[in-house]
Scaffold this motif. Structure first.
Motif, PDB file in Angstrom:
ATOM      1  N   UNK A   2     -17.486  19.067  22.322  1.00 54.66           N
ATOM      2  CA  UNK A   2     -16.699  18.955  21.097  1.00 54.66           C
ATOM      3  C   UNK A   2     -16.220  17.516  20.929  1.00 54.66           C
ATOM      4  N   UNK A   3     -16.480  16.959  19.755  1.00 52.53           N
ATOM      5  CA  UNK A   3     -16.039  15.604  19.413  1.00 52.53           C
ATOM      6  C   UNK A   3     -14.676  15.717  18.734  1.00 52.53           C
ATOM      7  N   UNK A   4     -13.641  15.171  19.364  1.00 49.20           N
ATOM      8  CA  UNK A   4     -12.269  15.298  18.877  1.00 49.20           C
ATOM      9  C   UNK A   4     -11.802  13.986  18.261  1.00 49.20           C
ATOM     10  N   UNK A   5     -11.193  14.088  17.100  1.00 46.05           N
ATOM     11  CA  UNK A   5     -10.522  12.960  16.475  1.00 46.05           C
ATOM     12  C   UNK A   5      -9.025  13.151  16.623  1.00 46.05           C
ATOM     13  N   UNK A  32     -13.524  11.231  20.413  1.00 46.65           N
ATOM     14  CA  UNK A  32     -14.543  10.475  19.697  1.00 46.65           C
ATOM     15  C   UNK A  32     -13.959   9.368  18.839  1.00 46.65           C
ATOM     16  N   UNK A  33     -12.748   9.592  18.312  1.00 48.31           N
ATOM     17  CA  UNK A  33     -12.122   8.593  17.438  1.00 48.31           C
ATOM     18  C   UNK A  33     -10.627   8.840  17.404  1.00 48.31           C
ATOM     19  N   UNK A  34      -9.890   7.766  17.199  1.00 44.16           N
ATOM     20  CA  UNK A  34      -8.455   7.908  17.017  1.00 44.16           C
ATOM     21  C   UNK A  34      -7.996   6.905  15.969  1.00 44.16           C
ATOM     22  N   UNK A  35      -6.963   7.284  15.232  1.00 46.53           N
ATOM     23  CA  UNK A  35      -6.442   6.432  14.167  1.00 46.53           C
ATOM     24  C   UNK A  35      -4.920   6.458  14.219  1.00 46.53           C
ATOM     25  N   UNK A  36      -4.351   5.272  14.360  1.00 50.09           N
ATOM     26  CA  UNK A  36      -2.900   5.127  14.347  1.00 50.09           C
ATOM     27  C   UNK A  36      -2.425   4.736  12.964  1.00 50.09           C
ATOM     28  N   UNK A  37      -1.167   4.359  12.875  1.00 47.71           N
ATOM     29  CA  UNK A  37      -0.557   4.070  11.583  1.00 47.71           C
ATOM     30  C   UNK A  37      -1.171   2.868  10.874  1.00 47.71           C
ATOM     31  N   UNK A  38      -1.800   1.963  11.608  1.00 47.89           N
ATOM     32  CA  UNK A  38      -2.397   0.773  10.996  1.00 47.89           C
ATOM     33  C   UNK A  38      -3.905   0.903  10.810  1.00 47.89           C
ATOM     34  N   UNK A  39      -4.463   2.068  11.158  1.00 44.24           N
ATOM     35  CA  UNK A  39      -5.903   2.285  11.072  1.00 44.24           C
ATOM     36  C   UNK A  39      -6.244   3.137   9.857  1.00 44.24           C
ATOM     37  N   UNK A  40      -7.471   3.013   9.421  1.00 38.64           N
ATOM     38  CA  UNK A  40      -7.976   3.868   8.347  1.00 38.64           C
ATOM     39  C   UNK A  40      -8.365   5.215   8.947  1.00 38.64           C
TER      40      UNK A  40
END
Length: 71
Positions: A2-5, A32-40
């Motif tokens: 499982x690819x988790x974001x 697989x990917x993570x996005x914080x407050x400054x990321x798209x």
């Protein structure tokens, strides 16, 4: 596998989930990917599932990106 974001990876819960994915669940799931407050948040669209520990505004932005991409 499982690819988790992960939306909101920098807080206490986001860090905890990241650690779990890299240790206890490493054989079944991958961060697989993570996005914080400054990321798209659009970087999360390739994941099978997204876990959200962010703000309501960030989740709304992710939902809009998903609709625009028709994911």
């Amino acid at each position: 596998m499982i690819q988790v974001g992960l939306l909101g990876p920098n807080g206490r819960m986001g860090q905890w989930v990241s650690k779990l994915l890299e240790t206890e669940f490493a054989s079944r799931a991958k961060l697989a990917a993570k996005a914080g407050s400054k990321d798209k948040p659009s970087s999360l669209l390739s994941a099978d599932v997204v876990i959200d520990f962010s703000s309501p505004a960030a989740m709304l932005e992710l939902a809009k990106a998903a609709l625009a991409a028709k994911t």
